[in-house]
Scaffold this active site. Structure first.
Site, PDB file in Angstrom:
ATOM      1  N   PRO A 114       0.784  -1.233   0.000  1.00 33.17           N
ATOM      2  CA  PRO A 114       0.000   0.000   0.000  1.00 33.17           C
ATOM      3  C   PRO A 114       0.821   1.291   0.000  1.00 33.17           C
ATOM      4  O   PRO A 114       0.237   2.369   0.076  1.00 33.17           O
ATOM      5  CB  PRO A 114      -0.807  -0.120   1.293  1.00 33.17           C
ATOM      6  CG  PRO A 114       0.088  -0.885   2.224  1.00 33.17           C
ATOM      7  CD  PRO A 114       0.837  -1.866   1.357  1.00 33.17           C
ATOM      8  N   GLY A 115       2.143   1.210  -0.042  1.00 29.11           N
ATOM      9  CA  GLY A 115       2.891   2.443  -0.249  1.00 29.11           C
ATOM     10  C   GLY A 115       3.816   2.876   0.878  1.00 29.11           C
ATOM     11  O   GLY A 115       4.372   3.965   0.823  1.00 29.11           O
ATOM     12  N   LYS A 117       6.839   1.879   1.710  1.00 31.61           N
ATOM     13  CA  LYS A 117       8.218   2.130   1.266  1.00 31.61           C
ATOM     14  C   LYS A 117       8.229   3.150   0.126  1.00 31.61           C
ATOM     15  O   LYS A 117       9.144   3.969   0.034  1.00 31.61           O
ATOM     16  CB  LYS A 117       8.873   0.809   0.867  1.00 31.61           C
ATOM     17  CG  LYS A 117       9.018  -0.131   2.092  1.00 31.61           C
ATOM     18  CD  LYS A 117       9.648  -1.446   1.777  1.00 31.61           C
ATOM     19  CE  LYS A 117       9.869  -2.279   3.032  1.00 31.61           C
ATOM     20  NZ  LYS A 117       8.881  -3.325   3.252  1.00 31.61           N
ATOM     21  N   ASP A 180      10.071  -5.272  -3.039  1.00 33.63           N
ATOM     22  CA  ASP A 180       9.594  -5.651  -1.699  1.00 33.63           C
ATOM     23  C   ASP A 180       8.634  -6.815  -1.968  1.00 33.63           C
ATOM     24  O   ASP A 180       7.428  -6.632  -2.082  1.00 33.63           O
ATOM     25  CB  ASP A 180       8.877  -4.451  -1.073  1.00 33.63           C
ATOM     26  CG  ASP A 180       8.527  -4.695   0.382  1.00 33.63           C
ATOM     27  OD1 ASP A 180       9.106  -5.607   0.990  1.00 33.63           O
ATOM     28  OD2 ASP A 180       7.654  -3.973   0.908  1.00 33.63           O
ATOM     29  N   CYS A 233       9.444  -9.640   4.331  1.00 30.03           N
ATOM     30  CA  CYS A 233       9.151  -9.629   5.770  1.00 30.03           C
ATOM     31  C   CYS A 233       8.941 -11.081   6.214  1.00 30.03           C
ATOM     32  O   CYS A 233       7.974 -11.400   6.879  1.00 30.03           O
ATOM     33  CB  CYS A 233       7.950  -8.750   6.091  1.00 30.03           C
ATOM     34  SG  CYS A 233       6.432  -9.270   5.291  1.00 30.03           S
TER      35      CYS A 233
HETATM   36  C1  LIG Z   1       5.108  -6.984   0.791  1.00 26.57           C
HETATM   37  S1  LIG Z   1       3.878  -6.315  -0.192  1.00 26.57           S
HETATM   38  C2  LIG Z   1       4.512  -4.734  -0.583  1.00 26.57           C
HETATM   39  C3  LIG Z   1       4.429  -3.735   0.533  1.00 26.57           C
HETATM   40  C4  LIG Z   1       4.815  -2.341   0.089  1.00 26.57           C
HETATM   41  N1  LIG Z   1       6.113  -2.321  -0.542  1.00 26.57           N
HETATM   42  C5  LIG Z   1       4.805  -1.346   1.216  1.00 26.57           C
HETATM   43  O1  LIG Z   1       5.861  -0.994   1.725  1.00 26.57           O
HETATM   44  O2  LIG Z   1       3.719  -0.875   1.591  1.00 26.57           O
HETATM   45  C6  LIG Z   1       4.060  -7.168  -1.685  1.00 26.57           C
HETATM   46  C7  LIG Z   1       3.251  -6.623  -2.835  1.00 26.57           C
HETATM   47  O3  LIG Z   1       3.607  -7.354  -4.012  1.00 26.57           O
HETATM   48  C8  LIG Z   1       2.498  -7.329  -4.854  1.00 26.57           C
HETATM   49  N2  LIG Z   1       2.646  -8.365  -5.908  1.00 26.57           N
HETATM   50  C9  LIG Z   1       2.007  -9.531  -6.027  1.00 26.57           C
HETATM   51  N3  LIG Z   1       2.390 -10.153  -7.148  1.00 26.57           N
HETATM   52  C10 LIG Z   1       3.300  -9.361  -7.753  1.00 26.57           C
HETATM   53  C11 LIG Z   1       4.039  -9.439  -8.977  1.00 26.57           C
HETATM   54  N4  LIG Z   1       3.933 -10.475  -9.787  1.00 26.57           N
HETATM   55  N5  LIG Z   1       4.836  -8.408  -9.281  1.00 26.57           N
HETATM   56  C12 LIG Z   1       4.943  -7.327  -8.477  1.00 26.57           C
HETATM   57  N6  LIG Z   1       4.269  -7.211  -7.313  1.00 26.57           N
HETATM   58  C13 LIG Z   1       3.464  -8.209  -6.955  1.00 26.57           C
HETATM   59  C14 LIG Z   1       1.323  -7.561  -3.923  1.00 26.57           C
HETATM   60  O4  LIG Z   1       0.126  -7.101  -4.514  1.00 26.57           O
HETATM   61  C15 LIG Z   1       1.743  -6.775  -2.693  1.00 26.57           C
HETATM   62  O5  LIG Z   1       1.133  -5.509  -2.677  1.00 26.57           O
END
Ligand SMILES: C[S@@+](CC[C@H](N)C(=O)[O-])C[C@H]1O[C@@H](n2cnc3c(N)ncnc32)[C@H](O)[C@@H]1O
Length: 460
Positions: A114-115, A117, A180, A233
């Site tokens: 959700p943003g 980072k 991430d 994480c």
């Molecule tokens: C750990 S979360 C990211 C948290 C975010 N970076 C933050 O700091 O708020 C992982 C994210 O990867 C996304 N995701 C899922 N499949 C993906 C893909 N094939 N390529 C890129 N992102 C993907 C998910 O929707 C999710 O929002």
């Protein structure tokens, strides 16, 4: 909670030995909230002076603070609505510190929703340069766009794409890329029944394969000499050391960078990987029982070479009528036009784009840039993102509330307010930090605070 949780702890006991007890306790404990001060709006030391909550510094992030008061509800405070901070796990705050973008650079956050980072990266860019914030999940990417708006990010493009499609378009373009990665989320297992249901040792292997694929596309997107930060994480070596070992094996053009170490950082563990490359020790592990936060893994990689690709500048593509309406609004309501270059009309929206619009053709675009307003029936209507992206002193009519003014919460609940002012747009603020728009007419202020952000009426 038994079952998978026990299986998980058994696996962790093989890695941590006796330390697994404090580790498990730390994961079970409810954390104090933590916030990262938004340096696009104010400096950490200035926030500390006005903070309504007690603050304890996060040891590795100068903008980060733990709020050691379980009763504090920083998400409901008007300062949150004004984007003065982002609520974030302290371990997650290390991403922005390690990737450390510099103003003017082109930065990509490939899995951004959700943003947490992404907003940190934009703040480090000081809104100068380009941030492409991408997430393929349609529900999550909407939240990402809203969070970027609240924080006052004006240099971001928000995309909803698969990494391979981005790599076809933007290969070798970015100075810094963050992955991430979606992961098994072991740091959240104690409190998230859904994560526990999904978790299994077999699942870790399939996650690792997925992470490897995303990382391979991220490698194509990084420019020669650029940096790529991998983060999770989760604690499983399959998703951490092993993903990086396989990546380094397949990408000899990358090396693992030794980062500046804090005493609370653990190193990566080559001995936990099936491919025990000694340089894996340059990765960083944060453990929940050794410092604040629920834990993270980080590996900072650098691509060989030294080549900054040409950075095409955006052009003004605003149709004359829309440009006239925007300028008329700025002349009447603002001291100066907050954006003069890169103006485009995209559907009904007037945006300031940070890169040429042609570069986004054919991609799923949620926001091509900073949403200034909409061009409707010959008029320019300012957007919430414009209010949050400027300073109060840039507006001609400002209604700034103190924290104790009851009209402040009424505004945040979406209520109309009495106001004797000139007819027109009014920037509403808390202690000079913009919150949103109102439109004054015949002694009333019509409320334009977005519905999605409004305080429930039960909160007075
Ligand atoms: C750990 S979360 C990211 C948290 C975010 N970076 C933050 O700091 O708020 C992982 C994210 O990867 C996304 N995701 C899922 N499949 C993906 C893909 N094939 N390529 C890129 N992102 C993907 C998910 O929707 C999710 O929002």
């Amino acid at each position: 909670m038994a079952g998978r949780w026990e299986d998980f702890l058994q696996r962790m006991a093989c890695l941590l030995g006796e330390e697994v007890k404090p580790f498990a306790e730390a994961l079970r404990r409810s954390e104090f909230p933590a916030l990262r001060v938004n340096t696009l709006k104010l400096l950490p030391e200035h926030f500390a002076k006005r903070s309504p909550f007690p603050l304890e510094p996060v040891p590795w992030c100068p903008e980060g603070f733990v709020v050691p008061d379980i009763g504090a509800r920083p998400a409901l405070h008007p300062y949150h609505a004004a984007g003065l901070y982002y609520l974030q796990d302290p371990a997650a705050m290390l991403a922005g510190v390690l990737l450390d973008p510099r103003p003017g650079e082109w930065v990509l956050d490939l899995c951004a929703a959700p943003g947490g980072k992404a907003t940190h990266l934009a703040a480090r860019l000081q809104n100068c340069g380009v941030l492409v914030a991408n997430d393929p999940n349609p529900r999550r990417v909407t939240v990402l766009a809203r969070n970027l708006e609240r924080i006052g990010v004006t240099c971001a493009v928000v995309l909803q794409e698969e990494p391979a499609r981005l790599a076809q378009r933007f290969a070798g373009l970015f100075d810094r890329v963050l992955v991430d990665a979606p992961c098994s989320g072991e740091a959240t297992l104690a409190h998230d029944p859904e994560a526990r249901r999904r978790w299994s040792p077999k699942k870790l292997r399939s996650m690792a394969a997925w992470q490897g694929r995303i990382l391979a596309e991220a490698a194509r997107l990084t420019r020669p000499g650029g940096y790529l930060l991998y983060a999770t994480c989760t604690f499983a070596p399959e998703e951490n050391e092993e993903v990086i070992a396989s990546f380094l094996e397949a990408h000899p053009e990358f090396r693992l960078v030794e980062v500046e170490r804090h005493p609370l950082f653990d190193r990566g563990h080559p001995e936990w990987s099936r491919l025990p490359l000694p340089e894996l020790a340059r990765a960083v592990r944060l453990w929940p029982h050794r410092g604040p936060g629920k834990g993270h893994f980080y590996a900072l990689l650098q691509k060989e070479g030294e080549e900054t690709p040409p950075r095409p500048q955006p052009r003004n593509l605003l149709p004359l009528e829309a440009e006239k309406a925007y300028r008329t609004f700025c002349e009447r309501h603002l001291k100066d036009a907050p954006a003069k270059e890169g103006l485009v009309l995209w559907w009904e929206g007037v945006y300031r784009v940070p890169l040429p619009l042609e570069m986004l053709e054919g991609l799923r675009v949620l926001r091509p840039g900073w949403w200034l307003g909409s061009f409707k029936q010959g008029k320019f209507v300012p957007d919430h993102a414009l209010a949050l992206g400027i300073k109060a002193k840039q507006a001609n009519q400002v209604l700034s509330f103190s924290l104790s003014d009851p009209r402040l919460k009424a505004y945040l609940r979406g209520e109309e307010l009495p106001l004797n002012a000139e007819e027109g747009w009014v920037l509403v603020a808390v202690e000079e930090f913009p919150l949103g728009w109102g439109y004054c007419r015949q002694g009333r202020l019509r409320n334009f605070y977005p519905r999605a952000w409004r305080l429930p009426t039960s909160l007075s």
